[in-house]
Design a protein around this motif. Structure first.
Motif, mmCIF file in Angstrom:
data_model
loop_
_atom_site.group_PDB
_atom_site.id
_atom_site.type_symbol
_atom_site.label_atom_id
_atom_site.label_comp_id
_atom_site.label_asym_id
_atom_site.label_seq_id
_atom_site.Cartn_x
_atom_site.Cartn_y
_atom_site.Cartn_z
ATOM 1 N N UNK A 189 0.845 -0.868 0.045
ATOM 2 C CA UNK A 189 -0.150 -0.312 0.083
ATOM 3 C C UNK A 189 1.505 1.209 0.070
ATOM 4 N N UNK A 190 0.631 2.187 -1.249
ATOM 5 C CA UNK A 190 1.466 3.038 -1.058
ATOM 6 C C UNK A 190 1.157 4.283 -0.368
ATOM 7 N N UNK A 191 2.176 5.492 -0.323
ATOM 8 C CA UNK A 191 1.703 6.944 -0.296
ATOM 9 C C UNK A 191 1.955 7.462 -1.517
ATOM 10 N N UNK A 192 0.612 8.197 -2.254
ATOM 11 C CA UNK A 192 0.529 8.938 -3.348
ATOM 12 C C UNK A 192 2.385 8.999 -3.976
ATOM 13 N N UNK A 193 2.543 10.171 -3.022
ATOM 14 C CA UNK A 193 4.159 11.309 -3.142
ATOM 15 C C UNK A 193 5.565 9.657 -3.153
ATOM 16 N N UNK A 194 4.982 8.531 -2.502
ATOM 17 C CA UNK A 194 6.237 7.468 -2.572
ATOM 18 C C UNK A 194 5.920 7.313 -3.921
ATOM 19 N N UNK A 195 5.007 7.164 -4.199
ATOM 20 C CA UNK A 195 4.964 5.684 -5.866
ATOM 21 C C UNK A 195 5.693 7.031 -7.102
ATOM 22 N N UNK A 196 4.888 8.483 -6.803
ATOM 23 C CA UNK A 196 5.330 9.108 -7.640
ATOM 24 C C UNK A 196 6.388 9.484 -7.284
ATOM 25 N N UNK A 197 7.653 9.510 -6.508
ATOM 26 C CA UNK A 197 8.634 9.417 -6.825
ATOM 27 C C UNK A 197 9.728 8.319 -7.562
#
Length: 250
Positions: free
Chosen positions: A207-215
């Protein structure tokens, strides 16, 4: 030594097709629209039993696919045969992808990308996908949010009748630890009131945080990354969404 998948075994694969014989209409229309616009070769990694791939192939789209589960691949071939289709599919893990083709669209529906848990494998998988995209090509995938995580510590059950009179009983328990949701799944094949086969799997989803996956996507090299509400190209994602679609252009 060849890697082996410990999930998506025989009974799981049967339940997969019994519970999801066809793709959801909204999801299929969404991915189909990108397929039309791709105007060229398309790849579906982690294609499962072909729920999206086979209908697209039947419509005449140039779509290839692969999956790491022997049982999923076997079921896909069987379904393709009944539809007189000859798909280009193979067994493999995303991080090991090495093909001569460059694809205009690579898509992974239903949150399957988040089944890749190991950080090194995630990084290798994103790099492999990026390398197999044509310039200007799009990588499209879904990721589940915390809103989609089942209530922890509660057993849930379902029964899936088969045409031959057998039934598959599924019992599952979800637990959340850090950013990994683990579902303990027990599949039991019942015939004439007796359990004749049992399989137990641990299905883990990141389960990702959106900012984490974007980076992570940016560091891989993707440009023009958009997050969309499933399955609406015109709407951005919100904190209430159970899944987010990421549209990433090379």
């Amino acid at each position: 030594m060849d890697k082996a998948l410990e999930t998506y075994l025989s009974l799981c694969t049967e339940v997969y097709d019994l519970s999801k014989p066809n793709p959801p209409e909204d999801a299929y229309a969404f991915y189909r629209d990108y397929t039309i616009k791709a105007n060229g070769p398309i790849l579906e990694p982690m294609c499962g039993t072909g729920r999206f791939l086979l209908p697209l192939l039947a419509e005449g789209f140039d779509v290839h696919g692969f999956d790491a589960s022997d049982h999923m691949i076997k079921a896909l071939h069987a379904k393709a045969k009944t539809k007189n289709l000859e798909p280009t599919i193979w067994k493999g893990f995303v991080e090991d992808l090495k093909r001569p083709e460059k694809y205009n669209l690579i898509f992974i529906p239903t949150g399957s990308f988040c089944l890749i848990i190991n950080p090194v494998q995630v990084e290798k998988s994103l790099k492999a996908i990026y390398d197999h995209l044509a310039d200007g090509g799009i990588f499209l995938f879904e990721a589940e949010t915390l809103q989609a995580v089942p209530q922890a510590g509660i057993w849930q059950g379902s029964v899936w009748p088969k045409p031959n009179g057998q039934k598959i009983i599924l019992s599952q328990l979800a637990m959340m630890q850090d950013d990994i949701c683990t579902s303990f799944c027990k599949y039991e094949m019942m015939e004439a009131g007796k359990i004749i086969h049992t399989e137990i799997e641990e299905l883990r989803v990141k389960i990702y945080e959106q900012d984490q996956l974007m980076e992570m996507l940016k560091s891989t090299g993707f440009k023009h990354i958009r997050t969309l509400k499933a399955f609406d190209q015109s709407s951005g994602s919100t904190k209430q969404d159970e899944s987010i679609v990421y549209e990433c252009r090379k």
